[in-house]
Design an enzyme around this catalytic site. Structure first.
Site, short mmCIF file in Angstrom:
data_model
loop_
_atom_site.label_atom_id
_atom_site.label_comp_id
_atom_site.label_asym_id
_atom_site.label_seq_id
_atom_site.Cartn_x
_atom_site.Cartn_y
_atom_site.Cartn_z
N TYR A 157 14.56 49.97 43.92
CA TYR A 157 15.39 48.77 43.77
C TYR A 157 15.45 48.34 42.29
O TYR A 157 16.52 48.04 41.76
CB TYR A 157 14.79 47.66 44.64
CG TYR A 157 15.58 46.38 44.72
CD1 TYR A 157 16.71 46.28 45.54
CD2 TYR A 157 15.19 45.25 43.99
CE1 TYR A 157 17.42 45.08 45.62
CE2 TYR A 157 15.89 44.05 44.08
CZ TYR A 157 17.00 43.98 44.90
OH TYR A 157 17.70 42.80 44.98
N LYS A 161 18.76 48.18 39.98
CA LYS A 161 19.19 46.90 39.40
C LYS A 161 19.17 46.93 37.87
O LYS A 161 20.00 46.28 37.22
CB LYS A 161 18.30 45.77 39.94
CG LYS A 161 18.46 45.52 41.44
CD LYS A 161 19.87 45.09 41.80
CE LYS A 161 20.06 44.76 43.26
NZ LYS A 161 21.43 44.36 43.58
P1 NAD Z 1 21.71 40.38 52.40
O1 NAD Z 1 20.93 41.51 52.97
O2 NAD Z 1 21.72 39.08 53.12
O3 NAD Z 1 23.22 40.83 52.14
C1 NAD Z 1 23.56 42.08 51.65
C2 NAD Z 1 24.90 42.44 52.26
O4 NAD Z 1 25.30 43.74 51.80
C3 NAD Z 1 24.83 42.53 53.79
O5 NAD Z 1 25.92 41.83 54.34
C4 NAD Z 1 24.94 44.03 54.07
O6 NAD Z 1 25.55 44.33 55.31
C5 NAD Z 1 25.81 44.45 52.89
N1 NAD Z 1 25.74 45.88 52.66
C6 NAD Z 1 24.61 46.65 52.56
N2 NAD Z 1 24.95 47.94 52.36
C7 NAD Z 1 26.31 47.99 52.32
C8 NAD Z 1 27.24 49.03 52.13
N3 NAD Z 1 26.84 50.28 51.95
N4 NAD Z 1 28.57 48.74 52.12
C9 NAD Z 1 29.00 47.46 52.31
N5 NAD Z 1 28.14 46.43 52.50
C10 NAD Z 1 26.82 46.69 52.51
O7 NAD Z 1 21.17 40.20 50.92
P2 NAD Z 1 21.44 39.06 49.83
O8 NAD Z 1 20.15 38.42 49.57
O9 NAD Z 1 22.62 38.25 50.16
O10 NAD Z 1 21.76 40.01 48.57
C11 NAD Z 1 23.04 40.15 47.98
C12 NAD Z 1 22.87 40.82 46.64
O11 NAD Z 1 22.04 40.01 45.81
C13 NAD Z 1 22.19 42.18 46.72
O12 NAD Z 1 22.77 43.06 45.77
C14 NAD Z 1 20.76 41.85 46.35
O13 NAD Z 1 20.09 42.96 45.82
C15 NAD Z 1 20.97 40.77 45.31
N6 NAD Z 1 19.81 39.91 45.10
C16 NAD Z 1 19.26 39.19 46.12
C17 NAD Z 1 18.16 38.38 45.86
C18 NAD Z 1 17.50 37.54 46.93
O14 NAD Z 1 16.42 37.01 46.66
N7 NAD Z 1 18.09 37.36 48.10
C19 NAD Z 1 17.63 38.32 44.57
C20 NAD Z 1 18.21 39.08 43.56
C21 NAD Z 1 19.31 39.86 43.84
#
Ligand code: NAD
Length: 249
Positions: A157, A161
């Site tokens: 990851y 990133k």
């Molecule tokens: P989440 O798991 O709630 O949402 C991720 C979404 O991506 C889901 O709807 C999933 O179905 C979709 N997805 C996964 N693989 C896919 C694919 N191959 N094609 C299309 N859609 C796909 O996670 P989140 O927390 O909302 O994260 C969103 C983004 O933010 C991600 O890139 C994550 O790495 C990043 N992020 C999250 C956090 C956190 O603390 N939640 C922190 C830093 C970064």
């Protein structure tokens, strides 16, 4: 860009979490939102129905696994066929498979790199000719604080990133002359299902490390996306940190 009214915005993985909050934030100001989802059709359609009631009557859901280059290209093609243009691409889809390096299989590595990094390249590559022809556009790549600081058990990851940040800087340089800006957002810990799935003990340990003493909200990330689109015309190649002071550089 000045206004979101009528802007065609593609958001990958928008069915829930941060992607959903971004869709709601932009949709309420009249953006025409393309909600990409991979598997959760019901959640995506539920979101689209809500967007249509709240400022984005032309919002649409488009299925596609963006970790597949053909499907990523199809997502952009369907957007162009429907709206004739693309103004904003928000790469947000992401997964995590957390294991220490000792236990991380090559499949675990490949899968996360494929979804969290390669998909960003695929959608950008497909959207690029349209942005360049329009001589306008905004690309926003959701990275993570983990790509900046690393994290135990998250080598795949963190690598993906961090890769997004390098991709963002390079694309910003290459696209600047066509008036296309490319920026990353690096959220810290944000209260979505991804964060809530962490067991209580490590979660408490994480919260104790955040100077502001709490996880962020998806809406706080969404407002930063809005800022980059509406007020960020002179910002490119940057990483905007939204992490409660977790990692001060
Ligand atoms: P989440 O798991 O709630 O949402 C991720 C979404 O991506 C889901 O709807 C999933 O179905 C979709 N997805 C996964 N693989 C896919 C694919 N191959 N094609 C299309 N859609 C796909 O996670 P989140 O927390 O909302 O994260 C969103 C983004 O933010 C991600 O890139 C994550 O790495 C990043 N992020 C999250 C956090 C956190 O603390 N939640 C922190 C830093 C970064």
């Amino acid at each position: 860009m000045g206004t979101l009214k009528g802007a065609v915005v593609v958001i990958t993985g928008a069915g829930r979490g941060i992607g959903r909050a971004i869709a709601e934030e932009l949709g309420q100001e009249g953006a025409r939102v393309v909600v990409n989802y991979s598997k959760s059709k019901e959640a995506a359609e539920d979101l689209v129905a809500s967007l249509q009631q709240n400022g984005s009557p032309e919002a649409v859901a488009v299925q596609g696994d963006v970790s597949d280059a053909t499907q990523a290209a199809k997502l952009i093609e369907e957007t162009i066929n429907r709206f004739g243009r693309i103004d904003v691409l928000v790469n947000n889809a992401g997964i995590n498979i957390d294991r220490s390096l000792k236990n991380l299989s090559t499949q675990d590595w490949d899968k996360v790199i494929q979804v969290d990094l390669n998909s960003y390249f695929y959608t950008m590559k497909a959207a690029l000719p349209h942005f360049m022809q329009q001589k306008s556009g905004k690309i926003i790549n959701i990275s993570s604080v983990i790509g900046q600081m690393g994290n135990f058990g998250q080598a795949n990851y963190a690598a993906a990133k961090a890769g997004i940040i390098g991709l963002t800087k390079t694309a910003a340089l290459e696209l600047a002359r066509t008036n296309v800006t490319v920026n990353a957002i690096c959220p810290g810990f944000i209260a979505t299902e991804m964060f809530e799935s962490i067991p209580d003990k490590p979660k408490e340990a994480i919260l104790a490390r955040i100077p502001l003493g709490r996880a962020g909200t998806p809406q706080e990330v969404a407002r930063a996306v809005r800022y980059l689109i509406v007020d960020g015309d002179y910002i490119t190649g940057e990483s905007l940190n939204i992490n409660g002071g977790l990692y001060l550089q």
